[in-house]
Design an enzyme around this catalytic site. Structure first.
Site, short mmCIF file in Angstrom:
data_model
loop_
_atom_site.label_atom_id
_atom_site.label_comp_id
_atom_site.label_asym_id
_atom_site.label_seq_id
_atom_site.Cartn_x
_atom_site.Cartn_y
_atom_site.Cartn_z
N LYS A 71 14.60 1.06 13.23
CA LYS A 71 16.24 1.05 11.96
C LYS A 71 17.11 1.73 12.37
O LYS A 71 17.24 2.50 12.65
CB LYS A 71 15.70 1.66 10.49
CG LYS A 71 16.01 0.64 9.68
CD LYS A 71 16.00 -0.42 9.17
CE LYS A 71 17.27 -1.74 8.10
NZ LYS A 71 18.02 -1.93 8.81
N LYS A 95 17.60 10.84 10.84
CA LYS A 95 17.89 9.75 9.41
C LYS A 95 16.90 9.74 8.83
O LYS A 95 16.89 10.00 7.22
CB LYS A 95 18.91 9.45 9.81
CG LYS A 95 19.92 8.85 8.31
CD LYS A 95 21.41 7.85 8.50
CE LYS A 95 21.96 8.21 9.73
NZ LYS A 95 23.03 7.35 10.00
N LYS A 107 18.76 1.10 17.86
CA LYS A 107 20.09 0.81 17.64
C LYS A 107 20.40 0.23 18.30
O LYS A 107 19.78 -0.20 19.39
CB LYS A 107 20.70 2.37 17.85
CG LYS A 107 22.27 2.00 17.04
CD LYS A 107 22.16 2.68 15.73
CE LYS A 107 23.33 2.51 15.04
NZ LYS A 107 23.50 3.08 14.11
N THR A 191 26.43 3.28 1.55
CA THR A 191 26.94 4.77 2.72
C THR A 191 27.76 5.46 2.25
O THR A 191 27.92 6.79 2.31
CB THR A 191 27.28 4.03 4.30
OG1 THR A 191 25.57 3.53 4.66
CG2 THR A 191 27.19 5.32 5.02
N ASN A 222 33.84 1.11 6.20
CA ASN A 222 32.88 0.07 5.35
C ASN A 222 32.73 1.61 4.72
O ASN A 222 32.85 2.00 3.26
CB ASN A 222 32.06 -0.15 5.89
CG ASN A 222 30.66 -0.33 4.37
OD1 ASN A 222 29.73 0.55 4.83
ND2 ASN A 222 30.71 -1.47 3.79
N SER A 362 19.20 0.09 2.79
CA SER A 362 18.39 -0.59 3.50
C SER A 362 16.93 -1.23 2.95
O SER A 362 16.30 -2.03 3.19
CB SER A 362 18.85 -0.57 5.05
OG SER A 362 19.93 -1.05 5.49
#
Ligand code: NAD
Length: 428
Positions: A71, A95, A107, A191, A222, A362
């Site tokens: 992810k 994470k 990523k 986030t 964001n 997510s």
């Protein structure tokens, strides 16, 4: 200023090696976890509006998927490098593990500046990204999401391309989609809000009322905007916000000593998180050089822009008043600065714990998409706060019990979980 060039992947490996030694991980597990499992480097030819073809370099890197499908976001950035993506994929593994969601780390990135691309060119770039590597993406393999300079629209174009090629509907193939098109309510805020849920818990442990605190922020995209919104909603005061100015190709710090009005600043920012200088001046903000954000006399520094911002070269500029470094960005602090921060007695909220709210939401998006039943926004935020608080408490407890630096405590928990999964699968 020092001329030290920091390589984020080397930083990520140094952080890992330190904790792997503390944990006495066996050499096979160490070797496996200190590098990505899979890397794809590819090119994307894009037909430009003027009829020419431009070729963009791109990456998708899977660090580890022992705990679940990889992810991680896809960044569009002119200075993207393979090593940045490697580091970010590794941090994604830790994470997901620290918040205990069943996902691994990946990523992606494209070397480009979307600010100079038309919408049509951006769409063709997104579709090209998926066309080149769609066999490696999917709900059970690797699930992208938005990151720096990518947004819900980019995700939807990518999903549409994937579904067109594979002739099906796979909403869990990508997250950060628009609400109403498979996206979760609250993903936009997740986030930034998650950052403040963690900060709030730390302040409670330190017996500091949030209403008595001040903060300075780098980045108003964001993450920065929504962290600022929640922090000020809870009574904190932000006195400075720094962000990038595309026209001048440099950053500025916008300061208001009696507190920035976050809604007002948000109303004069562009879609890439840049604040309009002229309008800010009209509204009574001081416009200072970009690096001023770090020099402010505040209780809390919140880096929410890019990596390698807090270094030994700039650390002497950090005010003695600062008590908390709340890492909202990925990798904002270089490893050689950690000892200085610890010596000064500043408490660090480490990035991969602090900004895990995005990936947690997510994950919620995937869960809701799989059920085809979407929660209301209060339910999303309640579940998010529960997850972030639980993760913070475990890290904080370990740090206190073993007298560990918060970053090392978070790594200890995350690496242990991933090493355990690797062992159970018989990989090492
Ligand atoms: P964004 O593109 O929305 O915003 C980035 C912000 O940083 C903008 O305000 C930009 O002006 C500012 N900026 C860029 N360069 C700067 C500089 N040199 N000095 C000052 N400001 C600068 O990005 P974002 O999604 O808010 O992500 C910010 C950080 O948080 C990144 O490190 C990202 O990897 C991390 N992160 C993002 C998410 C997410 O859900 N978006 C999740 C976890 C971590």
């Amino acid at each position: 200023m020092s001329n030290t060039v920091y390589n984020p992947f080397e930083s990520a490996q140094q952080q890992f090696d330190k904790v792997a030694a503390l944990l006495e991980l066996d050499s096979g597990t160490r070797e496996l976890l200190r590098q990505p499992m899979q890397e794809i480097h590819f090119t994307i030819p894009v037909k430009m509006d003027d009829g020419s073809t431009k070729v963009f370099k791109a990456f998708r890197i899977r660090h580890n998927d022992a705990r679940g499908p990889a992810k991680g976001g896809i960044r569009f950035h002119p200075h993207e490098t393979a090593d940045t993506v490697r580091a970010l994929s590794m941090w994604m593994t830790w994470k997901c593990a620290v918040v205990d969601i069943p996902l691994g780390g990946g990523k992606g990135g494209v070397i480009c500046d979307p600010q100079t691309l038309s919408l049509g060119e951006q769409e063709r770039l997104c579709r090209g990204y998926v066309r080149q590597i769609f066999t490696q993406l999917g709900p059970n393999q690797d699930v992208p999401a938005p990151d720096v300079m990518t947004n819900a629209q980019h995700m939807l174009w990518m999903l549409d391309e994937y579904e067109t090629i594979t002739n099906g509907r796979y909403p869990a193939m990508i997250t950060g989609k628009p609400v109403g098109m498979g996206g979760s309510l609250g993903r936009r805020e997740a986030t930034g809000y998650g950052v403040v849920y963690v900060l709030k818990n730390l302040l409670r442990e330190m017996s500091i009322p949030i209403e008595s605190t001040t903060a300075s922020l780098q980045g108003f995209g964001n993450v920065g905007e929504y962290a600022a919104r929640m922090y000020t909603k809870l009574g904190g005061k932000i006195i400075a916000v720094s962000c990038w100015n595309q026209a001048d190709a440099k950053s500025y710090t916008f300061r208001k000593m009696d507190g920035c009005d976050i809604g007002q600043l948000a109303s004069i920012k562009d879609s890439f998180g840049g604040i309009d200088k002229a309008k800010a001046l009209e509204l009574g903000y001081e416009v200072l050089p970009g690096e001023e954000w770090i020099k402010q006399e505040v209780d809390i520094l919140i880096p929410a822009a890019l990596e390698n911002q807090i270094t030994p070269a700039v650390f002497p500029d950090v005010s003695k008043k600062v008590k908390i470094l709340c890492e909202a960005a990925n990798g904002p602090t270089t490893p050689d600065c950690d000892p200085l921060i610890r010596e000064r007695g500043i408490t660090v909220l480490p990035d991969f714990l602090t900004n895990a709210g995005g990936v947690t939401c997510s994950y919620f998006e995937q869960v809701q998409g799989s059920m085809n039943y979407f929660w209301d926004i209060d339910e999303v935020f309640e579940k998010l706060e529960f997850c972030m608080t639980k993760a913070f408490k475990a890290v904080y407890k370990l740090a206190v019990e073993k007298n560990l630096y918060m970053r090392d405590a978070a790594y200890t928990i995350a690496i242990n979980r991933v090493a355990e999964a690797v062992k159970l699968r018989g990989w090492a």
